[in-house]
Write an enzyme that holds these catalytic residues in place. Structure first.
Site, PDB file in Angstrom:
ATOM      1  N   SER A  87      81.600  88.298  20.041  1.00 57.04           N
ATOM      2  CA  SER A  87      80.348  87.643  19.634  1.00 57.04           C
ATOM      3  C   SER A  87      79.346  87.741  20.789  1.00 57.04           C
ATOM      4  O   SER A  87      79.676  88.258  21.857  1.00 57.04           O
ATOM      5  CB  SER A  87      80.614  86.189  19.260  1.00 57.04           C
ATOM      6  OG  SER A  87      81.168  85.519  20.362  1.00 57.04           O
ATOM      7  N   GLY A  99      74.196  90.289  20.952  1.00 58.33           N
ATOM      8  CA  GLY A  99      72.739  90.432  20.821  1.00 58.33           C
ATOM      9  C   GLY A  99      72.307  91.021  19.493  1.00 58.33           C
ATOM     10  O   GLY A  99      71.338  91.794  19.444  1.00 58.33           O
ATOM     11  N   ASP A 113      86.507  87.910  11.128  1.00 63.65           N
ATOM     12  CA  ASP A 113      86.662  86.461  10.981  1.00 63.65           C
ATOM     13  C   ASP A 113      86.833  86.134   9.498  1.00 63.65           C
ATOM     14  O   ASP A 113      86.167  86.739   8.652  1.00 63.65           O
ATOM     15  CB  ASP A 113      85.382  85.730  11.438  1.00 63.65           C
ATOM     16  CG  ASP A 113      85.153  85.841  12.933  1.00 63.65           C
ATOM     17  OD1 ASP A 113      86.065  86.306  13.628  1.00 63.65           O
ATOM     18  OD2 ASP A 113      84.041  85.472  13.386  1.00 63.65           O
ATOM     19  N   LYS A 123      82.780 111.315  19.993  1.00 61.79           N
ATOM     20  CA  LYS A 123      84.076 110.739  19.634  1.00 61.79           C
ATOM     21  C   LYS A 123      83.891 109.560  18.668  1.00 61.79           C
ATOM     22  O   LYS A 123      84.554 109.485  17.631  1.00 61.79           O
ATOM     23  CB  LYS A 123      84.754 110.266  20.929  1.00 61.79           C
ATOM     24  CG  LYS A 123      86.144 109.724  20.762  1.00 61.79           C
ATOM     25  CD  LYS A 123      86.731 109.457  22.147  1.00 61.79           C
ATOM     26  CE  LYS A 123      87.999 108.650  22.060  1.00 61.79           C
ATOM     27  NZ  LYS A 123      88.477 108.246  23.389  1.00 61.79           N
ATOM     28  N   CYS A 156      57.664  66.611  23.578  1.00 58.06           N
ATOM     29  CA  CYS A 156      58.388  65.719  22.673  1.00 58.06           C
ATOM     30  C   CYS A 156      59.008  64.555  23.454  1.00 58.06           C
ATOM     31  O   CYS A 156      58.276  63.689  23.896  1.00 58.06           O
ATOM     32  CB  CYS A 156      59.404  66.510  21.855  1.00 58.06           C
ATOM     33  SG  CYS A 156      59.719  65.739  20.267  1.00 58.06           S
ATOM     34  N   ARG A 182      61.896  61.781  15.541  1.00 53.90           N
ATOM     35  CA  ARG A 182      61.825  60.585  14.695  1.00 53.90           C
ATOM     36  C   ARG A 182      60.864  59.539  15.264  1.00 53.90           C
ATOM     37  O   ARG A 182      60.272  58.767  14.552  1.00 53.90           O
ATOM     38  CB  ARG A 182      63.202  59.911  14.671  1.00 53.90           C
ATOM     39  CG  ARG A 182      64.042  60.287  13.507  1.00 53.90           C
ATOM     40  CD  ARG A 182      65.397  59.581  13.572  1.00 53.90           C
ATOM     41  NE  ARG A 182      66.423  60.585  13.437  1.00 53.90           N
ATOM     42  CZ  ARG A 182      66.663  61.233  12.306  1.00 53.90           C
ATOM     43  NH1 ARG A 182      65.978  60.967  11.222  1.00 53.90           N
ATOM     44  NH2 ARG A 182      67.598  62.160  12.250  1.00 53.90           N
ATOM     45  N   HIS A 220      56.205  70.585  19.416  1.00 46.85           N
ATOM     46  CA  HIS A 220      56.917  71.623  20.179  1.00 46.85           C
ATOM     47  C   HIS A 220      56.090  72.911  20.212  1.00 46.85           C
ATOM     48  O   HIS A 220      56.267  73.774  19.349  1.00 46.85           O
ATOM     49  CB  HIS A 220      58.263  71.925  19.524  1.00 46.85           C
ATOM     50  CG  HIS A 220      59.251  70.830  19.644  1.00 46.85           C
ATOM     51  ND1 HIS A 220      60.217  70.808  20.618  1.00 46.85           N
ATOM     52  CD2 HIS A 220      59.419  69.710  18.922  1.00 46.85           C
ATOM     53  CE1 HIS A 220      60.949  69.717  20.482  1.00 46.85           C
ATOM     54  NE2 HIS A 220      60.493  69.030  19.465  1.00 46.85           N
ATOM     55  N   GLU A 247      56.445  75.367  22.036  1.00 41.27           N
ATOM     56  CA  GLU A 247      57.291  76.535  22.352  1.00 41.27           C
ATOM     57  C   GLU A 247      57.712  77.323  21.107  1.00 41.27           C
ATOM     58  O   GLU A 247      58.013  78.507  21.213  1.00 41.27           O
ATOM     59  CB  GLU A 247      58.528  76.101  23.153  1.00 41.27           C
ATOM     60  CG  GLU A 247      59.596  75.301  22.424  1.00 41.27           C
ATOM     61  CD  GLU A 247      59.342  73.790  22.385  1.00 41.27           C
ATOM     62  OE1 GLU A 247      58.176  73.374  22.540  1.00 41.27           O
ATOM     63  OE2 GLU A 247      60.312  73.031  22.161  1.00 41.27           O
TER      64      GLU A 247
HETATM   65  N1  GLN Z   1      64.447  61.826  20.601  1.00 38.72           N
HETATM   66  C1  GLN Z   1      63.053  61.853  20.384  1.00 38.72           C
HETATM   67  C2  GLN Z   1      62.679  61.559  18.951  1.00 38.72           C
HETATM   68  O1  GLN Z   1      63.473  61.683  18.067  1.00 38.72           O
HETATM   69  C3  GLN Z   1      62.449  63.180  20.817  1.00 38.72           C
HETATM   70  C4  GLN Z   1      62.954  64.361  20.049  1.00 38.72           C
HETATM   71  C5  GLN Z   1      62.658  65.669  20.694  1.00 38.72           C
HETATM   72  O2  GLN Z   1      62.426  65.749  21.893  1.00 38.72           O
HETATM   73  N2  GLN Z   1      62.725  66.748  19.937  1.00 38.72           N
HETATM   74  O3  GLN Z   1      61.561  61.194  18.689  1.00 38.72           O
END
Ligand code: GLN
Length: 545
Positions: free
Chosen positions: A19, A22, A154, A230, A388, A469, A514, A516
């Site tokens: 595994s 890539g 597997d 081969k 976050c 959350r 986020h 990213e």
């Molecule tokens: N634990 C936090 C929340 O639920 C932040 C979650 C996170 O960083 N993705 O709000």
């Protein structure tokens, strides 16, 4: 050659021998190359585990949980697909065995099988085939690439291989290609690359009725013509369909290595698609060059609690590569375990850093170390980026040390805290299920013009992806703004605070979302680009002083 573009073509990517070879990068690279020749491509990942999605998995299991625009919690490979192809993925692009069984069992409960015995073949395999075709039918694509997770042999991969076998049969010759990725181990004692594990892995595929068309051989040494011949002979593939995938210093080089060996040409030929158009990879080549030959360097601390496995922060790491290239800079990320940080050692750990990023996360463990890091960055004017949970820590730190809410916290960490500056939203309070129940996916945000974030995005209306959350508690909004932490980004529909900043600090930004997840090679994320620039400025001016 005549162009035949009658129907969607399917490429299946399987893996053998080991595994983590890539497959995701090979799939994304192939997609990139086909895209560069003008084809519309979509990539999908099938995961053979029983979790319905990776949302409830610890990052140490399969790395980061990636989130799509439509709020699906998915495998991190979808992040590679988006970063390489610049195309948004969705729920349909990641399917697990858990999800397959869930829909078959729900159908059985509704009586839709009309009294039949429900079995792996045909019911589970039919559902797999339906999911593969579904990505193609959502939008018309020239090519669908389906990556099958796990390793051939597997037990849990078997229904997928069988579904692929059936699909190939249904779609007929020239419409599908199976790319099998294996490992050629290098025996240093004899100085040889060994092909036997590859031969066995192909035999295993054959036992299951699948003949691979293309073999991609992962290897730490170049493979000779002899080895190519081969492998081709013993595995029944064309010699030019044996492609090496040598270890490279950056994953962004892989598409170019594949291009050199004509992986795209061989694939298109086998799919009866035109391969005469020259691939347009100018931007990609420039980017890869910048990644490999940066002019400057900058040290940035990434503070989290899953620091032993960089895959846990995959999208953040990649965002720094994109933002680094945009600044002609190599970002040296220093992974720092927040559990080990305290006010006594913080100066020795962060003193040489040009920027501090506090990462997303869940739960109490390591939280005080993160808050200590925020405090250090804030009071020493070091560029700070909180994502976050990192933003939530910044809010808690400011409440405790500037506003004077000594007993401030998030109710995630302490239910009975006096100042719950971060708290659960009302609609989250009665939710008991953990899977798929957070605030997930893209939400709009309106930003104030007088802010660092506006200067980065250069626009007032943005949309970013979420996975959390808990929220900034609007009850305290005025206190924060009055004390100098400004709520500069607000969700226009719900009034939730999405971004906080400290204008008196050179670069201090906390985002509830986020960023990213949206950084790609073609569109490096503006906040990461701006943060890296601030980090460079900070260290350059420190040297001058
Ligand atoms: N634990 C936090 C929340 O639920 C932040 C979650 C996170 O960083 N993705 O709000």
């Amino acid at each position: 050659m005549e162009t035949i573009k009658k129907q969607t073509k399917y490429i299946f990517v399987t893996g053998g021998v080991a595994s983590s070879l890539g497959k995701g990068i090979i799939s994304a690279s192939l997609a990139k190359l086909l895209q560069a020749r003008g084809y519309s491509v979509v990539i999908q990942k099938l995961d053979p585990y029983i979790n319905v999605d990776p949302g409830t998995l610890n990052p140490y299991e399969h790395g980061e949980c990636y989130v799509t625009e439509d709020g699906a919690e998915t495998d991190l490979d979808l992040g590679h697909y988006e970063r390489f192809t610049n195309i948004h993925t969705s729920q349909a692009n990641n399917v697990t065995t858990g999800r397959i069984y869930q829909s078959v069992i729900n159908k059985e409960r509704r009586g839709e099988f009309l009294g039949k015995t429900v079995q792996v073949i045909p019911h589970i395999t039919d559902e797999i085939k339906r999911r593969i075709k579904m990505v193609a039918s959502n939008q018309k694509y020239d090519v669908v690439i389906t990556e099958i997770g796990g390793t051939v042999g597997d037990i849990e991969s078997l229904p997928y291989i069988e579904a692929v076998r059936q699909l190939r049969y249904n779609l007929g010759a020239g419409n599908t290609v199976v790319v099998h990725l294996t490992l050629l181990p290098y025996m240093s004692a004899s100085g040889e690359l060994k092909t036997k594990p590859t031969q066995h892995s192909v035999k295993m595929l054959l036992e299951n009725g699948l003949q691979p068309d293309i073999l991609v051989l992962r290897s730490e040494k170049h493979i000779s013509e002899d080895i190519r011949s081969k492998v081709a002979l013993f595995c029944n593939v064309d010699k030019d369909a044996v492609v090496e995938s040598i270890d490279v210093s950056t994953i962004y080089e892989v598409p170019l290595k594949m291009l050199d060996q004509k992986l795209d040409v061989v694939t298109l030929r086998k799919l009866n698609l035109d391969y005469n158009k020259k691939p347009d990879l100018e931007n990609w080549i420039n980017f890869a060059h910048k990644v490999k030959e940066p002019k400057k360097k900058v040290n940035i601390a990434l503070i989290g609690k899953y620091t032993e496995l960089p895959d846990a922060y995959k999208s953040i790491v990649e965002s720094f590569i994109h933002a680094g290239a945009a600044n002609d800079t190599k970002v040296n990320l220093k992974y720092i375990n927040s559990e080990k940080l305290n006010p006594e050692n913080i100066d020795s750990v962060l003193g040489t850093m040009c920027g501090v990023l506090v990462a997303p996360g869940f739960g109490n463990r390591g939280i005080e170390g993160k808050i200590t890091a925020v405090h250090y960055a804030r009071t020493n004017n070091i560029p700070f980026f909180g994502i976050c949970l990192g933003m939530q820590c910044a809010v808690i730190e400011y409440a405790r040390n500037v506003i004077g809410f000594v007993d401030a916290n998030s109710t995630e960490m302490d239910d009975h805290v006096k100042y719950p500056v971060i708290d659960l939203m009302e609609e989250q309070k009665n939710i008991t299920d953990k899977g798929g129940t957070m605030r997930l996916g893209a939400y709009p945000c309106k930003i104030e013009k007088e802010s660092i974030v506006f200067n980065s995005y250069k626009k007032e209306e943005i949309s970013e992806r979420h996975r959390h959350r808990y929220e900034f508690n609007n009850k305290y909004k005025e206190e924060f703004n009055a004390a100098g932490m400004k709520t500069v980004g607000i969700n226009p529909d719900t009034n939730l605070v999405e971004i906080v900043e400290i204008p008196s600090h050179p670069w201090f930004v906390g985002v509830q979302f986020h960023p990213e997840y949206k950084s790609t090679v073609l569109n490096p994320h503006p906040l990461f680009v701006s943060f890296v620039r601030a980090a460079l400025n900070y260290c350059e001016s420190k040297i001058q002083k």
